[in-house]
Design a protein around this motif. Sequence first.
Motif, PDB file in Angstrom:
ATOM      1  N   ASN A 167       0.813  -1.217   0.000  1.00 60.33           N
ATOM      2  CA  ASN A 167       0.000   0.000   0.000  1.00 60.33           C
ATOM      3  C   ASN A 167       0.847   1.268   0.000  1.00 60.33           C
ATOM      4  OD1 ASN A 167      -2.016  -1.866   0.312  1.00 60.33           O
ATOM      5  ND2 ASN A 167      -3.009  -0.830   2.006  1.00 60.33           N
ATOM      6  N   CYS A 168       2.067   1.161   0.412  1.00 60.68           N
ATOM      7  CA  CYS A 168       2.967   2.325   0.522  1.00 60.68           C
ATOM      8  C   CYS A 168       3.997   2.314  -0.611  1.00 60.68           C
ATOM      9  CB  CYS A 168       3.641   2.336   1.886  1.00 60.68           C
ATOM     10  SG  CYS A 168       2.499   2.542   3.267  1.00 60.68           S
ATOM     11  N   GLY A 169       3.547   1.939  -1.796  1.00 58.02           N
ATOM     12  CA  GLY A 169       4.433   1.938  -2.965  1.00 58.02           C
ATOM     13  C   GLY A 169       5.493   0.857  -2.932  1.00 58.02           C
ATOM     14  N   ASP A 170       5.180  -0.284  -2.305  1.00 57.27           N
ATOM     15  CA  ASP A 170       6.135  -1.399  -2.181  1.00 57.27           C
ATOM     16  C   ASP A 170       7.440  -0.973  -1.525  1.00 57.27           C
ATOM     17  OD1 ASP A 170       4.672  -3.571  -3.052  1.00 57.27           O
ATOM     18  OD2 ASP A 170       5.092  -3.172  -5.152  1.00 57.27           O
ATOM     19  N   THR A 171       7.355  -0.045  -0.585  1.00 56.80           N
ATOM     20  CA  THR A 171       8.530   0.387   0.169  1.00 56.80           C
ATOM     21  C   THR A 171       8.549  -0.317   1.521  1.00 56.80           C
ATOM     22  OG1 THR A 171       7.334   2.273   1.106  1.00 56.80           O
ATOM     23  CG2 THR A 171       8.578   2.655  -0.936  1.00 56.80           C
ATOM     24  N   ASP A 172       9.706  -0.360   2.145  1.00 59.59           N
ATOM     25  CA  ASP A 172       9.816  -0.951   3.474  1.00 59.59           C
ATOM     26  C   ASP A 172       9.266   0.020   4.505  1.00 59.59           C
ATOM     27  OD1 ASP A 172      10.958  -3.259   2.512  1.00 59.59           O
ATOM     28  OD2 ASP A 172      13.007  -2.623   2.887  1.00 59.59           O
ATOM     29  N   GLN A 173       8.390  -0.477   5.356  1.00 63.42           N
ATOM     30  CA  GLN A 173       7.757   0.330   6.404  1.00 63.42           C
ATOM     31  C   GLN A 173       7.821  -0.419   7.733  1.00 63.42           C
ATOM     32  OE1 GLN A 173       6.557   3.437   5.891  1.00 63.42           O
ATOM     33  NE2 GLN A 173       7.099   3.276   3.734  1.00 63.42           N
ATOM     34  N   ASP A 174       7.706   0.319   8.818  1.00 63.76           N
ATOM     35  CA  ASP A 174       7.611  -0.306  10.131  1.00 63.76           C
ATOM     36  C   ASP A 174       6.211  -0.899  10.296  1.00 63.76           C
ATOM     37  OD1 ASP A 174      10.175   0.479  10.811  1.00 63.76           O
ATOM     38  OD2 ASP A 174       9.517   2.331  11.777  1.00 63.76           O
ATOM     39  N   PHE A 175       6.133  -2.034  10.964  1.00 62.39           N
ATOM     40  CA  PHE A 175       4.862  -2.700  11.242  1.00 62.39           C
ATOM     41  C   PHE A 175       4.753  -2.931  12.743  1.00 62.39           C
ATOM     42  CE2 PHE A 175       4.831  -3.282   6.784  1.00 62.39           C
ATOM     43  CZ  PHE A 175       3.522  -3.559   6.424  1.00 62.39           C
ATOM     44  N   ARG A 176       3.594  -2.607  13.287  1.00 63.50           N
ATOM     45  CA  ARG A 176       3.351  -2.744  14.730  1.00 63.50           C
ATOM     46  C   ARG A 176       2.332  -3.849  14.991  1.00 63.50           C
ATOM     47  NH1 ARG A 176      -1.576  -1.207  15.664  1.00 63.50           N
ATOM     48  NH2 ARG A 176      -2.605   0.495  14.583  1.00 63.50           N
ATOM     49  N   PRO A 177       2.299  -4.379  16.219  1.00 68.85           N
ATOM     50  CA  PRO A 177       1.283  -5.381  16.563  1.00 68.85           C
ATOM     51  C   PRO A 177      -0.124  -4.790  16.450  1.00 68.85           C
ATOM     52  CG  PRO A 177       3.034  -5.340  18.202  1.00 68.85           C
ATOM     53  CD  PRO A 177       3.251  -4.161  17.300  1.00 68.85           C
ATOM     54  N   ARG A 232      -6.806 -18.119  15.813  1.00 75.62           N
ATOM     55  CA  ARG A 232      -6.541 -17.091  16.822  1.00 75.62           C
ATOM     56  C   ARG A 232      -5.061 -17.106  17.232  1.00 75.62           C
ATOM     57  NH1 ARG A 232     -10.036 -14.118  19.874  1.00 75.62           N
ATOM     58  NH2 ARG A 232     -11.796 -15.336  19.143  1.00 75.62           N
ATOM     59  N   ALA A 233      -4.464 -18.287  17.325  1.00 78.52           N
ATOM     60  CA  ALA A 233      -3.062 -18.405  17.713  1.00 78.52           C
ATOM     61  C   ALA A 233      -2.141 -17.809  16.648  1.00 78.52           C
ATOM     62  CB  ALA A 233      -2.700 -19.858  17.964  1.00 78.52           C
ATOM     63  N   ASP A 234      -2.445 -18.050  15.376  1.00 75.29           N
ATOM     64  CA  ASP A 234      -1.600 -17.544  14.289  1.00 75.29           C
ATOM     65  C   ASP A 234      -1.805 -16.052  14.032  1.00 75.29           C
ATOM     66  OD1 ASP A 234      -0.409 -19.980  13.875  1.00 75.29           O
ATOM     67  OD2 ASP A 234      -1.838 -20.579  12.331  1.00 75.29           O
ATOM     68  N   LEU A 235      -2.897 -15.493  14.525  1.00 75.90           N
ATOM     69  CA  LEU A 235      -3.164 -14.071  14.315  1.00 75.90           C
ATOM     70  C   LEU A 235      -2.069 -13.204  14.929  1.00 75.90           C
ATOM     71  CD1 LEU A 235      -5.164 -12.152  13.033  1.00 75.90           C
ATOM     72  CD2 LEU A 235      -6.387 -12.078  15.204  1.00 75.90           C
ATOM     73  N   GLY A 236      -1.355 -13.743  15.894  1.00 72.48           N
ATOM     74  CA  GLY A 236      -0.245 -13.015  16.513  1.00 72.48           C
ATOM     75  C   GLY A 236       0.886 -12.706  15.550  1.00 72.48           C
ATOM     76  N   THR A 237       0.915 -13.364  14.402  1.00 73.42           N
ATOM     77  CA  THR A 237       1.968 -13.090  13.417  1.00 73.42           C
ATOM     78  C   THR A 237       1.600 -11.936  12.485  1.00 73.42           C
ATOM     79  OG1 THR A 237       1.139 -14.659  11.776  1.00 73.42           O
ATOM     80  CG2 THR A 237       2.686 -15.507  13.436  1.00 73.42           C
ATOM     81  N   TYR A 238       0.383 -11.410  12.624  1.00 71.07           N
ATOM     82  CA  TYR A 238      -0.057 -10.315  11.760  1.00 71.07           C
ATOM     83  C   TYR A 238       0.290  -8.978  12.390  1.00 71.07           C
ATOM     84  CZ  TYR A 238      -2.343 -13.221   8.359  1.00 71.07           C
ATOM     85  OH  TYR A 238      -2.574 -14.121   7.358  1.00 71.07           O
ATOM     86  N   ARG A 239       0.688  -8.019  11.543  1.00 67.73           N
ATOM     87  CA  ARG A 239       1.083  -6.691  11.981  1.00 67.73           C
ATOM     88  C   ARG A 239       0.411  -5.648  11.088  1.00 67.73           C
ATOM     89  NH1 ARG A 239       2.736  -9.574  15.429  1.00 67.73           N
ATOM     90  NH2 ARG A 239       4.828  -9.782  16.249  1.00 67.73           N
ATOM     91  N   ARG A 240       0.302  -4.423  11.619  1.00 68.17           N
ATOM     92  CA  ARG A 240      -0.272  -3.315  10.854  1.00 68.17           C
ATOM     93  C   ARG A 240       0.835  -2.332  10.498  1.00 68.17           C
ATOM     94  NH1 ARG A 240      -5.154   0.943  12.266  1.00 68.17           N
ATOM     95  NH2 ARG A 240      -4.806   2.219  10.418  1.00 68.17           N
ATOM     96  N   CYS A 241       0.769  -1.823   9.272  1.00 66.03           N
ATOM     97  CA  CYS A 241       1.724  -0.814   8.835  1.00 66.03           C
ATOM     98  C   CYS A 241       1.605   0.403   9.748  1.00 66.03           C
ATOM     99  CB  CYS A 241       1.461  -0.417   7.385  1.00 66.03           C
ATOM    100  SG  CYS A 241       2.632   0.800   6.742  1.00 66.03           S
ATOM    101  N   ALA A 242       2.723   0.898  10.226  1.00 65.21           N
ATOM    102  CA  ALA A 242       2.734   2.017  11.169  1.00 65.21           C
ATOM    103  C   ALA A 242       2.789   3.378  10.473  1.00 65.21           C
ATOM    104  CB  ALA A 242       3.928   1.877  12.117  1.00 65.21           C
ATOM    105  N   ARG A 243       2.852   3.387   9.150  1.00 59.78           N
ATOM    106  CA  ARG A 243       2.881   4.657   8.433  1.00 59.78           C
ATOM    107  C   ARG A 243       1.526   5.354   8.574  1.00 59.78           C
ATOM    108  NH1 ARG A 243       3.644   5.538   1.979  1.00 59.78           N
ATOM    109  NH2 ARG A 243       3.879   7.792   2.044  1.00 59.78           N
ATOM    110  N   GLU A 244       1.533   6.631   8.841  1.00 60.70           N
ATOM    111  CA  GLU A 244       0.303   7.389   9.068  1.00 60.70           C
ATOM    112  C   GLU A 244      -0.635   7.266   7.867  1.00 60.70           C
ATOM    113  OE1 GLU A 244      -1.203  11.913  10.028  1.00 60.70           O
ATOM    114  OE2 GLU A 244       0.920  11.449  10.181  1.00 60.70           O
ATOM    115  N   GLY A 245      -1.883   6.888   8.147  1.00 66.50           N
ATOM    116  CA  GLY A 245      -2.894   6.778   7.109  1.00 66.50           C
ATOM    117  C   GLY A 245      -2.976   5.426   6.430  1.00 66.50           C
ATOM    118  N   CYS A 246      -2.003   4.553   6.637  1.00 66.86           N
ATOM    119  CA  CYS A 246      -2.019   3.238   5.992  1.00 66.86           C
ATOM    120  C   CYS A 246      -2.862   2.279   6.827  1.00 66.86           C
ATOM    121  CB  CYS A 246      -0.607   2.688   5.819  1.00 66.86           C
ATOM    122  SG  CYS A 246      -0.562   1.170   4.821  1.00 66.86           S
ATOM    123  N   VAL A 247      -3.634   1.445   6.156  1.00 67.94           N
ATOM    124  CA  VAL A 247      -4.507   0.483   6.839  1.00 67.94           C
ATOM    125  C   VAL A 247      -4.141  -0.965   6.480  1.00 67.94           C
ATOM    126  CG1 VAL A 247      -6.464   2.037   7.175  1.00 67.94           C
ATOM    127  CG2 VAL A 247      -6.260   0.787   5.033  1.00 67.94           C
TER     128      VAL A 247
END
Length: 75
Positions: free
Chosen positions: A10-20, A37-52
């Motif tokens: 979503n961020c132009g295929d650039t490297d971004q920080d990802f948070r829990p 539910r156990a594997d959901l812990g491996t998912y992260r959200r992009c920390a760039r402002e406005g990215c979902v």
Amino acid sequence: MGLPNRRCPNCGDTDQDFRPLDDAERAYALTRTQVSRADLGTYRRCAREGCVRVQSYFNWRSGFDLPDSFRPTGC
């Protein structure tokens, strides 16, 4: 040690920080993915402002976008 840095399509295929995921994001992700539910812990959200973008820590292709209601106001 900072947040994990991964490719975000979503961020132009650039490297971004990802948070829990927070509680609301986890609840939505459980309805959106076929991940246990156990594997959901491996998912992260992009920390760039406005990215979902939410994606697996291990596989950037295994991801989805949160609805706009998760986007901060003004983005």
